[in-house]
Design an enzyme around this catalytic site. Structure first.
Site, mmCIF file in Angstrom:
data_model
loop_
_atom_site.group_PDB
_atom_site.id
_atom_site.type_symbol
_atom_site.label_atom_id
_atom_site.label_comp_id
_atom_site.label_asym_id
_atom_site.label_seq_id
_atom_site.Cartn_x
_atom_site.Cartn_y
_atom_site.Cartn_z
ATOM 1 N N GLN A 197 25.923 22.056 -21.258
ATOM 2 C CA GLN A 197 26.434 21.828 -19.929
ATOM 3 C C GLN A 197 26.611 20.274 -19.625
ATOM 4 O O GLN A 197 27.676 19.981 -18.776
ATOM 5 C CB GLN A 197 25.844 22.673 -18.949
ATOM 6 C CG GLN A 197 25.834 22.305 -17.346
ATOM 7 C CD GLN A 197 24.923 23.055 -16.638
ATOM 8 O OE1 GLN A 197 25.025 24.220 -16.730
ATOM 9 N NE2 GLN A 197 23.649 22.715 -16.295
ATOM 10 N N GLN B 297 30.523 30.877 -12.021
ATOM 11 C CA GLN B 297 30.167 30.620 -13.403
ATOM 12 C C GLN B 297 29.308 31.848 -14.206
ATOM 13 O O GLN B 297 28.975 31.731 -15.130
ATOM 14 C CB GLN B 297 29.199 29.466 -13.430
ATOM 15 C CG GLN B 297 27.720 29.464 -12.995
ATOM 16 C CD GLN B 297 26.832 28.283 -13.092
ATOM 17 O OE1 GLN B 297 27.311 27.552 -11.981
ATOM 18 N NE2 GLN B 297 25.798 28.259 -13.708
ATOM 19 N N SER C 130 14.790 29.950 -14.960
ATOM 20 C CA SER C 130 14.715 30.987 -13.631
ATOM 21 C C SER C 130 14.765 32.156 -14.422
ATOM 22 O O SER C 130 14.156 33.245 -13.548
ATOM 23 C CB SER C 130 15.827 30.734 -12.812
ATOM 24 O OG SER C 130 15.721 29.377 -12.347
ATOM 25 N N HIS D 72 13.130 21.944 -12.761
ATOM 26 C CA HIS D 72 13.747 21.613 -11.727
ATOM 27 C C HIS D 72 13.224 20.339 -11.051
ATOM 28 O O HIS D 72 13.665 19.449 -10.840
ATOM 29 C CB HIS D 72 14.060 22.711 -10.720
ATOM 30 C CG HIS D 72 15.033 23.849 -11.089
ATOM 31 N ND1 HIS D 72 14.431 25.062 -11.227
ATOM 32 C CD2 HIS D 72 16.069 23.741 -11.308
ATOM 33 C CE1 HIS D 72 15.252 25.799 -11.640
ATOM 34 N NE2 HIS D 72 16.392 25.120 -11.927
ATOM 35 N N LYS E 168 18.011 21.082 -21.320
ATOM 36 C CA LYS E 168 17.783 22.418 -21.471
ATOM 37 C C LYS E 168 19.344 23.117 -21.854
ATOM 38 O O LYS E 168 19.310 24.010 -22.602
ATOM 39 C CB LYS E 168 17.132 23.105 -20.370
ATOM 40 C CG LYS E 168 17.330 24.751 -20.202
ATOM 41 C CD LYS E 168 16.330 25.530 -21.062
ATOM 42 C CE LYS E 168 16.319 27.090 -20.756
ATOM 43 N NZ LYS E 168 17.033 27.153 -20.050
ATOM 44 N N GLY F 178 19.267 18.778 -16.759
ATOM 45 C CA GLY F 178 18.323 19.041 -17.947
ATOM 46 C C GLY F 178 19.050 19.093 -19.248
ATOM 47 O O GLY F 178 20.137 19.881 -19.262
HETATM 48 P P1 AMP Z 1 19.730 26.050 -13.081
HETATM 49 O O1 AMP Z 1 19.127 26.151 -11.716
HETATM 50 O O2 AMP Z 1 19.250 26.973 -14.297
HETATM 51 O O3 AMP Z 1 21.363 25.927 -12.966
HETATM 52 O O4 AMP Z 1 19.363 24.457 -13.473
HETATM 53 C C1 AMP Z 1 19.661 23.447 -12.825
HETATM 54 C C2 AMP Z 1 19.210 22.288 -13.535
HETATM 55 O O5 AMP Z 1 17.793 22.387 -14.032
HETATM 56 C C3 AMP Z 1 20.054 22.248 -14.762
HETATM 57 O O6 AMP Z 1 20.577 20.766 -14.874
HETATM 58 C C4 AMP Z 1 19.212 22.454 -15.948
HETATM 59 O O7 AMP Z 1 19.303 22.020 -17.115
HETATM 60 C C5 AMP Z 1 17.850 22.020 -15.424
HETATM 61 N N1 AMP Z 1 16.719 22.739 -15.981
HETATM 62 C C6 AMP Z 1 16.598 24.160 -15.932
HETATM 63 N N2 AMP Z 1 15.480 24.691 -16.670
HETATM 64 C C7 AMP Z 1 14.834 23.256 -17.280
HETATM 65 C C8 AMP Z 1 13.996 22.841 -18.125
HETATM 66 N N3 AMP Z 1 13.226 23.794 -18.600
HETATM 67 N N4 AMP Z 1 13.551 21.641 -18.489
HETATM 68 C C9 AMP Z 1 14.646 20.585 -17.998
HETATM 69 N N5 AMP Z 1 15.651 20.960 -17.082
HETATM 70 C C10 AMP Z 1 15.812 22.226 -16.770
#
Ligand code: AMP
Length: 293
Positions: free
Chosen positions: A153, A61, A186, A37, A149, A147
């Site tokens: 999405q 979601q 997370s 993040h 990742k 991301g």
């Molecule tokens: P989340 O809090 O899991 O919904 O993720 C929020 C944003 O952080 C999303 O755009 C994810 O793709 C990005 N993200 C989560 N983990 C990673 C990671 N390991 N590397 C890069 N971006 C990430």
């Protein structure tokens, strides 16, 4: 750093920043922040003069049997982390403010939302697209950072932005990994000691695909069976899917001949993890491919 808890206040703050001619970057998250993040924030910091991060665990979601209730939440620590990397404002709304009684409007990006993650998690991408569109309306960012990742999405969000003529530029940032390859997430917090080690199996499977590609293999079925074999050899892991798909539509390919992803979803114990390898031609007209973990 300003901490903003209501939509009305967020709108007013963002309107003010735009009025001052600032370039607004938005980093949407569900909190329980890690370096994946903060890497998005750092990228936004480089390109924008006002960086807004959101922390919102979006109930729409999560499926009815998923981990909405137990998803890790620590707003105080998240606020500290975001302030440390130079975020100007943290938007952390309440679910009742985002989805008041009688809420009944959703966005669905057809086709791509039903594949892979969408097939395993029905309604997931409808919830994602809806909340991201709402965040874009509230903040009206010039750029929004996501991301790779979550490759499917961010592709869906890009399609939504194009189809609905949204102004926000969608910026895709690389995957941040631990030293032994596990992509930061997370949900890694759910993994017990042995499971943490077992979770490196996703990265190992993707590295193996990269090696096969470097050796000249282009047949998708062969690449998939390499991934499958590695996942199945890990006793704590259960495969959900391992596929080679087009990078634009996420439809399966027979042969790697255009930009593709190797995508993986694996349960390690009860924790569902995803990861991917981006496969691109080294240059136009090239038969050579480069890959990005
Ligand atoms: P989340 O809090 O899991 O919904 O993720 C929020 C944003 O952080 C999303 O755009 C994810 O793709 C990005 N993200 C989560 N983990 C990673 C990671 N390991 N590397 C890069 N971006 C990430």
């Amino acid at each position: 750093m300003e901490i903003i808890r209501t939509i009305a206040w967020m709108k007013e703050y963002a309107r003010g920043a735009r009025g001052e001619g600032r370039v607004i970057g938005l980093v949407p998250t569900m909190g329980a922040l890690h370096e994946g993040h903060t890497a998005l924030v750092k990228q936004a910091r480089k390109e924008c003069s006002q960086v807004i991060a959101s922390v919102f665990v979006n109930p729409k979601q999560f499926g009815p049997k998923e981990d909405y209730k137990k998803y890790p939440r620590d707003l105080e620590k998240d606020a500290e982390n975001l302030a440390a990397v130079g975020v100007d404002a943290l938007f952390a709304p309440e679910a009742a403010d985002v989805y008041p009684d009688g809420f009944r409007t959703y966005v669905n990006v057809e086709g791509i939302s039903e594949r892979l993650e969408g097939r395993s998690r029905p309604g997931h991408f409808r919830g994602v697209a809806t909340v991201v569109l709402k965040l874009f309306e509230i903040v009206q960012p010039h750029f929004a950072y996501f991301g790779r990742k979550d490759a499917q999405q961010v592709r869906i969000i890009g399609e939504m932005a194009r189809d609905l003529n949204l102004d926000a530029g969608i910026v895709v940032c690389p995957i941040v990994r631990e030293a032994h390859g596990l992509a930061l997430s997370s949900r890694n917090a759910y993994l017990g000691g042995e499971e943490r080690e077992a979770a490196t199996v996703l990265h190992r499977a993707l590295v193996a695909v990269g090696n096969e590609l470097a050796g000249g293999v282009r047949d998708a079925a062969q690449l998939q069976s390499v991934m499958r074999r590695i996942i199945e050899a890990e006793p704590l892991a259960t495969l959900d899917y391992a596929e080679i798909v087009r990078a634009d539509t996420f439809e399966p390919v027979v042969r790697v001949a255009q930009p593709c992803y190797a995508v993986l979803a694996v349960f390690v114990g009860k924790t569902r993890l995803i990861d991917n390898l981006l496969i691109e031609p080294a240059s136009q007209e090239s038969e050579e491919f480069v890959f990005h973990l």
